[in-house]
Design an enzyme around this catalytic site. Sequence first.
Site, PDB file in Angstrom:
ATOM      1  CB  ALA A   1      84.983  41.187 137.168  1.00  0.00           C
ATOM      2  CG  LEU A   2      86.420  37.185 140.699  1.00  0.00           C
ATOM      3  CD1 LEU A   2      87.432  36.053 140.844  1.00  0.00           C
ATOM      4  CD2 LEU A   2      85.035  36.720 141.104  1.00  0.00           C
ATOM      5  CD  GLU A   3      89.978  41.233 142.377  1.00  0.00           C
ATOM      6  OE1 GLU A   3      90.367  40.081 142.665  1.00  0.00           O
ATOM      7  OE2 GLU A   3      89.779  41.594 141.197  1.00  0.00           O
TER       8      GLU A   3
ATOM      9  CB  CYS B   1      85.524  44.167 130.209  1.00  0.00           C
ATOM     10  SG  CYS B   1      85.466  43.333 128.612  1.00  0.00           S
ATOM     11  CB  ILE B   2      84.227  38.827 132.370  1.00  0.00           C
ATOM     12  CG1 ILE B   2      84.232  39.548 133.720  1.00  0.00           C
ATOM     13  CG2 ILE B   2      84.754  37.402 132.496  1.00  0.00           C
ATOM     14  CD1 ILE B   2      83.152  39.060 134.670  1.00  0.00           C
ATOM     15  CB  ILE B   3      86.908  38.653 127.072  1.00  0.00           C
ATOM     16  CG1 ILE B   3      86.595  40.155 126.964  1.00  0.00           C
ATOM     17  CG2 ILE B   3      86.895  37.990 125.692  1.00  0.00           C
ATOM     18  CD1 ILE B   3      87.641  40.962 126.219  1.00  0.00           C
TER      19      ILE B   3
ATOM     20  CG  HIS C   1      89.229  32.326 135.446  1.00  0.00           C
ATOM     21  ND1 HIS C   1      89.346  32.188 136.814  1.00  0.00           N
ATOM     22  CD2 HIS C   1      89.508  33.621 135.175  1.00  0.00           C
ATOM     23  CE1 HIS C   1      89.681  33.351 137.341  1.00  0.00           C
ATOM     24  NE2 HIS C   1      89.783  34.242 136.372  1.00  0.00           N
TER      25      HIS C   1
ATOM     26  NE  ARG D   1      76.939  42.850 123.758  1.00  0.00           N
ATOM     27  CZ  ARG D   1      77.205  42.218 122.624  1.00  0.00           C
ATOM     28  NH1 ARG D   1      78.366  42.397 122.024  1.00  0.00           N
ATOM     29  NH2 ARG D   1      76.321  41.409 122.071  1.00  0.00           N
TER      30      ARG D   1
END
Length: 169
Positions: free
Chosen positions: A60-62, A84-86, A92, A131
């Site tokens: 996601a940061l890229e 997707c960030i869990i 972090h 989702r």
Amino acid sequence: MQGAEKGKQPQLDGSGLTIGIVQARFNEGITNALFDACFKELVALGVDANDIDHVTVPGALEVPLALQTLANRGEHDALIALGCIIRGETYHFELVANESGAGVTRVGLDFDLPIANAILTTENLEQAMARRTEKGTDAARVAVEMAQLVSELTINDDDMDILMNGDAE
């Protein structure tokens, strides 16, 4: 101004639009499902499959840098961010969620380009799985609607001349 009427239905005709999709590979099972739902909905809305550019990045940061690179090309009517960030046990999660979201927003504003942000931020895998399809579909609809709206609201050079000079040809 056309289209500014209260309660006007959104324009969901993707015919003639070119859409760029940036997909994070981290949590690939979820992001692949996001992409599949998004791509399927774009085509259902009339976007030609050949007018959908798809690139992947590690996480996601890229995503914002890839979006910025695509925006620089000036070839797309809208972009879509998928990821997707869990939440884990460390800070972090907040860092990645906040920075990726801010980066996506900044690219859209810097380039006057609609970007549908479908980077999921969830507490656990179950929430992400629940989702993935709906959010992918929603991202496609947002991209098409906002591309149409921005196009409608943008004043072209002829309209600007009329506004500045007061005379229409």
